[in-house]
Enzyme design. Structure first.
Site, PDB file in Angstrom:
ATOM      1  N   GLU A  60     -36.471  20.657  -6.910  1.00 17.40           N
ATOM      2  CA  GLU A  60     -36.588  21.875  -7.719  1.00 17.40           C
ATOM      3  C   GLU A  60     -36.845  21.586  -9.195  1.00 17.40           C
ATOM      4  O   GLU A  60     -37.613  22.317  -9.841  1.00 17.40           O
ATOM      5  CB  GLU A  60     -35.327  22.732  -7.558  1.00 17.40           C
ATOM      6  N   HIS A 129     -24.554  27.937  -0.504  1.00 18.94           N
ATOM      7  CA  HIS A 129     -25.721  28.786  -0.265  1.00 18.94           C
ATOM      8  C   HIS A 129     -25.387  30.263  -0.497  1.00 18.94           C
ATOM      9  O   HIS A 129     -26.195  31.137  -0.173  1.00 18.94           O
ATOM     10  CB  HIS A 129     -26.205  28.642   1.178  1.00 18.94           C
TER      11      HIS A 129
END
Length: 237
Positions: A60, A129
């Site tokens: 990322e 998450h």
């Protein structure tokens, strides 16, 4: 009017804007060959090809930085994070580069990027998450944050975000991708920075955003049965 799911209108919004402007492209993990982790880019690789729908490595920080440099050089990237928890890997690029380059350059560069993907809790996912990070990003100078509560708003707000000349954080509830709603066939945009009154009332006001709007609307219905008139405001952005 035709009924579409939340995930379908996300793909529609991106595709409609990409057909108009070749500088717009989508990048992220599994957005191309797999049609998106939540199938929110289904069919886009077939239409636009691998140069405009780009599968990235699990990196990322790297692909967020590439997007910032690309935007500074005239492109309009859409960056999908598989979950916004993973945006933390690239958060320096978001906060210290994308959000600040217009001010730091004295207006010589802008940074038209949409950072989008799922946010908050969903079914059977781990704690890493399941975080809701919109309040973090909403406190960063230079960023606009959007959290839609339904498919109609999602499409209109995403199209506006893609056309915006500043970086926009666009967060989609993982629990809402299957939600369905009638969507106009004609093109439409919704303004960034303007809340929406989902229900008028005169006794009390409920204010929320995102998937919690469902609970707010249900609470309003329950209170109406007790004779209490409830106004419900969706912040949206």
């Amino acid at each position: 009017m035709k009924e579409y799911t939340f995930r379908e209108v996300i793909a529609q919004a991106m595709s409609e804007e990409m057909r108009k402007d070749e500088s717009i492209y989508l990048m992220g993990e599994e957005v191309a060959e797999y049609n998106g982790a939540y199938k929110a880019s289904k069919g886009m690789l077939d239409e636009f090809g691998p140069k405009r729908v780009i599968d990235t490595p699990i990196a990322e920080l790297g692909f967020t930085g590439i997007a910032v440099g690309s935007a500074m050089n005239g492109n309009r990237p859409i960056v999908e994070y598989m979950t916004f928890n993973f945006s933390l890997v690239g958060i320096d690029q978001i906060i210290n580069n994308a959000a600040k380059i217009r001010q730091m350059s004295g207006g010589q560069w802008n940074c038209p990027i949409v950072f989008r993907g799922p946010t908050a809790s969903a079914g059977q996912l781990g704690a890493t998450h399941s975080q809701a990070l919109e309040s973090w990003y909403a406190n960063i100078p230079g960023l606009k944050v959007i959290v839609p509560s339904n498919p109609y708003d999602a499409k209109g707000l995403l199209k506006s975000a893609i056309q915006d000349n500043d970086p926009v954080i666009f967060m989609e509830s993982e629990q809402m991708y299957g939600d369905k709603m009638e969507i106009p066939e004609e093109e439409y945009y919704l303004p960034i920075g303007k809340a929406d009154i989902k229900k008028e009332g005169k006794d009390v006001t409920l204010v929320s955003f995102g998937k919690i709007m469902k609970l707010a609307m249900q609470a309003a219905e329950d209170l109406e049965k007790e004779g209490i008139s409830v106004e419900v405001i969706d912040l949206r952005t």
